[in-house]
Enzyme design. Structure first.
Site, PDB file in Angstrom:
ATOM      1  N   LEU A 116      32.436  34.058  35.647  1.00  9.04           N
ATOM      2  CA  LEU A 116      33.951  33.967  36.036  1.00  9.04           C
ATOM      3  C   LEU A 116      34.823  33.950  35.100  1.00  9.04           C
ATOM      4  O   LEU A 116      35.178  32.875  34.508  1.00  9.04           O
ATOM      5  CB  LEU A 116      34.005  32.504  37.049  1.00  9.04           C
ATOM      6  CG  LEU A 116      35.134  32.535  38.008  1.00  9.04           C
ATOM      7  CD1 LEU A 116      34.659  31.491  38.735  1.00  9.04           C
ATOM      8  CD2 LEU A 116      36.572  32.488  37.303  1.00  9.04           C
ATOM      9  N   ALA A 117      35.102  35.092  34.457  1.00  9.44           N
ATOM     10  CA  ALA A 117      35.901  35.358  33.099  1.00  9.44           C
ATOM     11  C   ALA A 117      36.495  36.652  33.203  1.00  9.44           C
ATOM     12  O   ALA A 117      35.707  37.540  32.751  1.00  9.44           O
ATOM     13  CB  ALA A 117      35.190  34.729  31.779  1.00  9.44           C
ATOM     14  N   GLU A 118      38.025  36.458  33.280  1.00  6.23           N
ATOM     15  CA  GLU A 118      38.514  37.836  33.419  1.00  6.23           C
ATOM     16  C   GLU A 118      38.427  38.523  31.959  1.00  6.23           C
ATOM     17  O   GLU A 118      38.520  39.883  31.946  1.00  6.23           O
ATOM     18  CB  GLU A 118      39.850  37.718  33.804  1.00  6.23           C
ATOM     19  CG  GLU A 118      40.159  37.439  35.380  1.00  6.23           C
ATOM     20  CD  GLU A 118      39.636  35.913  35.731  1.00  6.23           C
ATOM     21  OE1 GLU A 118      39.724  35.060  34.871  1.00  6.23           O
ATOM     22  OE2 GLU A 118      39.340  35.636  36.691  1.00  6.23           O
ATOM     23  N   PHE A 165      42.246  38.484  41.700  1.00  4.62           N
ATOM     24  CA  PHE A 165      43.924  38.188  42.194  1.00  4.62           C
ATOM     25  C   PHE A 165      44.619  38.701  41.102  1.00  4.62           C
ATOM     26  O   PHE A 165      44.301  38.145  39.949  1.00  4.62           O
ATOM     27  CB  PHE A 165      44.114  36.832  42.640  1.00  4.62           C
ATOM     28  CG  PHE A 165      43.594  36.474  44.044  1.00  4.62           C
ATOM     29  CD1 PHE A 165      44.129  36.998  45.252  1.00  4.62           C
ATOM     30  CD2 PHE A 165      42.033  35.926  44.156  1.00  4.62           C
ATOM     31  CE1 PHE A 165      43.649  36.672  46.523  1.00  4.62           C
ATOM     32  CE2 PHE A 165      41.643  35.753  45.408  1.00  4.62           C
ATOM     33  CZ  PHE A 165      42.297  36.039  46.737  1.00  4.62           C
ATOM     34  N   ASP A 166      45.697  39.090  41.386  1.00  4.37           N
ATOM     35  CA  ASP A 166      46.635  39.685  40.400  1.00  4.37           C
ATOM     36  C   ASP A 166      47.144  38.948  39.362  1.00  4.37           C
ATOM     37  O   ASP A 166      46.988  39.147  38.137  1.00  4.37           O
ATOM     38  CB  ASP A 166      48.161  39.814  41.165  1.00  4.37           C
ATOM     39  CG  ASP A 166      48.261  38.924  42.280  1.00  4.37           C
ATOM     40  OD1 ASP A 166      48.429  37.934  42.069  1.00  4.37           O
ATOM     41  OD2 ASP A 166      48.164  39.474  43.395  1.00  4.37           O
ATOM     42  N   GLY A 167      47.337  37.459  39.475  1.00  3.91           N
ATOM     43  CA  GLY A 167      47.503  36.261  38.683  1.00  3.91           C
ATOM     44  C   GLY A 167      46.353  35.952  37.666  1.00  3.91           C
ATOM     45  O   GLY A 167      46.481  35.477  36.480  1.00  3.91           O
ATOM     46  N   PHE A 168      45.245  36.654  38.097  1.00  2.24           N
ATOM     47  CA  PHE A 168      44.210  36.132  36.903  1.00  2.24           C
ATOM     48  C   PHE A 168      44.037  37.440  36.205  1.00  2.24           C
ATOM     49  O   PHE A 168      42.884  37.447  35.324  1.00  2.24           O
ATOM     50  CB  PHE A 168      43.097  35.944  38.023  1.00  2.24           C
ATOM     51  CG  PHE A 168      43.181  34.864  38.849  1.00  2.24           C
ATOM     52  CD1 PHE A 168      43.776  33.482  38.182  1.00  2.24           C
ATOM     53  CD2 PHE A 168      42.850  34.833  40.065  1.00  2.24           C
ATOM     54  CE1 PHE A 168      43.912  32.313  39.213  1.00  2.24           C
ATOM     55  CE2 PHE A 168      43.349  33.573  41.031  1.00  2.24           C
ATOM     56  CZ  PHE A 168      43.752  32.482  40.390  1.00  2.24           C
ATOM     57  N   PRO A 202      44.891  36.103  32.048  1.00  2.00           N
ATOM     58  CA  PRO A 202      43.811  35.640  31.091  1.00  2.00           C
ATOM     59  C   PRO A 202      43.274  36.897  30.332  1.00  2.00           C
ATOM     60  O   PRO A 202      42.368  36.625  29.328  1.00  2.00           O
ATOM     61  CB  PRO A 202      42.593  34.843  32.082  1.00  2.00           C
ATOM     62  CG  PRO A 202      43.492  34.319  33.315  1.00  2.00           C
ATOM     63  CD  PRO A 202      44.289  35.635  33.522  1.00  2.00           C
ATOM     64  N   HIS A 210      48.187  33.951  43.103  1.00  2.00           N
ATOM     65  CA  HIS A 210      47.704  34.863  44.207  1.00  2.00           C
ATOM     66  C   HIS A 210      48.480  35.887  44.966  1.00  2.00           C
ATOM     67  O   HIS A 210      48.182  36.514  45.840  1.00  2.00           O
ATOM     68  CB  HIS A 210      46.802  34.052  45.418  1.00  2.00           C
ATOM     69  CG  HIS A 210      45.635  33.380  44.740  1.00  2.00           C
ATOM     70  ND1 HIS A 210      45.515  32.335  44.027  1.00  2.00           N
ATOM     71  CD2 HIS A 210      44.339  33.465  45.123  1.00  2.00           C
ATOM     72  CE1 HIS A 210      44.514  31.781  43.883  1.00  2.00           C
ATOM     73  NE2 HIS A 210      43.474  32.510  44.324  1.00  2.00           N
TER      74      HIS A 210
END
Lengths: 361, 345
Positions: free
Chosen positions: A89-91, A114-117, A120, A160
């Protein structure tokens, strides 16, 4: 190009209020089926994996679960865990890994959940993916199709419901596209996932479950360019420019305006970079009025770019300044206030009214 | 932490032969001479800037020497000139990045097996993991060698890369050159937990902390690491302890953050001198050989300098043409505009 599209889309005016399906059942060729955008995207990915042995899909929960929106549902079972796999779990890891896979000759199709992620992973997207072809003088192309469930409208938690198109479009080396309905989703994803350049594919998550007819055999009746904008409804008085989930809303607005005798053209921009400036010019030269609608905040949003392109090509004939109906310059609000933030039918109608009632001087 | 890595099977490992030792020396002399000359080039106005690797020759030549360029791939930062030279990269094309000709350098990274020069610290560590996973997917036996420093080890991408690589058992060799300094900040204010190598245990990655100024130790550790990764055992981390004897770059002034006494104490014995003494003591090379190696290094530097001085600017059209594989109407229009307006000047 717009004229040829229009000739093939005589049924556009018959669109129902809530969707963007343009073919009536009687007209539908054998290659047409009704499906949701989720199903259309899933089918497109399935076919991309079948067609290109170097295509790989990965991200958070993309494998066994099939993604939190089920866009990759069943693909791991069908194509194997080497082709469709879960990552930690690491963009930044997901996007950085995509660069290496692309160097190794793969066509990565990563998902940011999701967009906001995507934030990172900005260093990997902006400093690496977008520039590697340039840095390597064209010897290391980055055929990366980054799928990003985007925009708001689903009462989701913070981060999100973001609209990142202006941010991505500003970065040299990236291309950005967003489908507005299942048919567009199927074809634009298949097109994007076969390009040699990085494409940010912004999926309007609020439209995932809307059904529509998908003609898998042909994208644009009349032979429009897959990299161009598309007239979704022909009109004479004003052009509404939109993309993603705002296209269907603009089509609803057009139906309502038609009751008052206002004939609105709806242009689905589709590609947010590069923008089809010719299609904008062709439409607004005819209507002489334009309103651009987007969910993203107003300031430095893509609406400003659209307005400038229209002004550049149509300054002499414009009846009014190009109007923008957009989200506000605020952090994307909680679900309770979401409907206050996203341009709704009334706000779009007010925008249209301001343009129609504009007086010079 | 000092996990003993398995000895390579086959001919890849084992102590270096006399021929190899002499070649390592020749490479280190060539790198040393080019590196110190590049500082002079900058002072003479031949290049606008340079990031020297003085003191890191053993770490770079020793690790680069373990690479099999027919199947492996190397991911450098901006301070791996010694690695590039050891791998046989076209050095005029490599040094062109310091001439401000092209950011990534003019060498072909695919043919050289050396990724473009990377200015983001830790920027390419994840790329190595992705490339290495591609080897797994393709059932190939190539290994990715990725370089980063003690400063870069603070970046989150290094954590993500080590975790991803360990989870996926990707064939990656993480090669840390701990040169004591991240511009002005010393390792003790940069790296918690004692060392970067100590962190590897948290990912279940075997790691060794080695004397990075001993080229034989570096080569031995890297060969073992390659053998480990190539056999499908997953990633390995090597932390080569060395010392950045020069400034961070030609724009840096180390006098503001460390004294000459501290420099002398921290640097220890010159890695090149250490190898020279060893070769002499073991009777592998003599003064005539050293003189010959230095003469060859000087001739090589002159050739590279001549090549660099002869390099013109790239045509401005490349600004536009190399952004995409498939260009856009907007870029075409901007290129046409640029051409028209620049021709009027």
């Amino acid at each position: 190009m717009s004229n040829s599209i229009l000739e093939g889309r005589d049924a556009a005016g018959e669109s129902t209020a809530d969707d963007t399906v343009t073919n009536t059942a009687a007209d539908s060729p054998a290659s047409t089926t009704v499906m949701s955008m989720q199903q259309a995207l899933n089918r497109a990915l399935d076919e991309v994996l079948a067609d290109n042995p170097k295509a790989v899909i990965f991200g958070e929960d993309c494998g066994r679960l099939g993604g939190v929106f089920r866009i990759t549902d069943g693909l791991q079972a069908k194509h194997g865990a080497q082709r469709v796999f879960d990552t930690p779990l690491a963009e930044s890891g997901i996007l950085g890994m995509s660069v290496g896979l692309a160097m190794a000759g793969f066509h990565p199709i990563p998902e940011v959940q999701f967009d906001g992620f995507a934030y990172p992973a900005i260093n990997q997207i902006v400093c690496q993916i977008a520039r590697m072809n340039y840095r390597s003088r064209g010897t290391m192309p980055m055929p990366i199709t980054l799928r990003v469930p985007s925009f708001g409208g689903i009462r989701a938690p913070e981060h999100h419901g973001e609209s990142l198109e202006a941010l991505f479009a500003h970065v040299p080396g990236l291309k950005v596209v967003s489908p507005s309905n299942p048919h567009e989703a199927y074809h634009l994803l298949k097109y994007a996932a076969t390009r040699p350049d990085p494409v940010i594919f912004m999926e309007p998550k609020s439209r995932y479950w809307q059904k529509g007819e998908v003609d898998t055999a042909r994208h644009d009746a009349g032979g429009g360019s897959p990299t161009g904008a598309k007239v979704m409804r022909e009109g004479r008085h004003l052009t509404l420019v939109a993309w993603g989930a705002m296209v269907s809303r603009c089509l609803q607005v057009a139906e309502l305006a038609a009751e008052d005798g206002i004939d609105i053209e709806v242009l689905d921009l589709r590609w947010l970079k590069p923008i089809d400036a010719e299609a904008l010019a062709a439409s607004v030269r005819k209507t002489r009025r334009a309103v651009v609608v987007h969910e993203a905040p107003l300031t430095s949003g893509l609406g400003a770019e659209v307005a400038q392109l229209i002004t550049q090509s149509c300054f002499d004939t414009l009846k009014a300044p190009v109007e923008r109906v957009t989200g506000f310059d605020v952090p994307y609000p909680s679900g309770d206030l979401e409907d206050e933030y996203i341009p709704n039918i009334d706000r779009i109608l007010f925008g249209i009214q301001r343009v129609l009632e504009y007086k010079r001087g | 932490m000092d996990t003993l890595l398995p000895v390579a099977s086959g001919g890849a490992a084992g102590p270096p032969t006399s021929d190899e030792l002499r070649e390592l020396y020749s490479l280190m002399v060539a790198v040393r001479h080019l590196d110190t000359s590049a500082i002079a080039w900058q002072r003479q106005g031949i290049i606008p800037g340079y990031a020297p690797e003085l003191g890191q020759e053993a770490a770079q030549v020793g690790s680069g020497y373990a690479v099999d360029t027919t199947r492996d791939f190397v991911f450098p930062t901006y301070r791996e000139m010694g690695v590039a030279r050891t791998m046989g990269v076209d050095m005029v094309a490599y040094m062109s990045t310091h001439k401000a000709t092209w950011h990534g350098g003019l060498y072909n990274p695919m043919e050289s097996r050396l990724a473009p020069i990377q200015a983001v610290v830790a920027g390419s560590v994840l790329h190595a993991v992705g490339w290495a996973h591609g080897q797994t997917l393709d059932r190939q036996d190539g290994v990715a060698l990725t370089y980063f420093g003690d400063g870069a080890s603070s970046q989150g991408d290094v954590h993500e890369a080590m975790n991803f690589a360990a989870v996926m058992k990707a064939p990656v060799v993480f090669f840390v050159q701990n040169n004591g300094w991240a511009i002005s900040v010393p390792t003790e204010r940069q790296v918690a937990g004692g060392s970067v190598a100590a962190r590897a245990a948290g990912y279940g990655i075997p790691a060794v902390k080695i004397d990075g100024d001993d080229v034989v130790a570096v080569l031995d550790a890297t060969r073992r690491a390659f053998a480990h990764a190539r056999s499908g055992n997953g990633p390995v981390l090597i932390e080569a302890m060395t010392y950045r004897r020069g400034p961070h770059s030609t724009s840096d002034d180390p006098g503001r953050y460390r004294s000459l006494d501290e420099e002398r104490d921290g640097a220890g014995t010159d890695p090149l001198e250490r190898l020279r003494q060893r070769l002499l003591a073991d009777g592998i090379a003599d003064e005539a050989f050293f003189a010959e190696a230095l003469a060859a290094a000087k001739a090589e530097e002159e050739q590279i300098r001549t090549g660099i001085q002869a390099l013109g600017s790239r045509p401005g059209t490349e600004m536009f043409d190399l952004v995409f594989q498939e260009t856009t109407p907007a870029l075409k229009a901007q290129a046409a505009n640029w051409r028209e307006e620049s021709e009027h000047v």
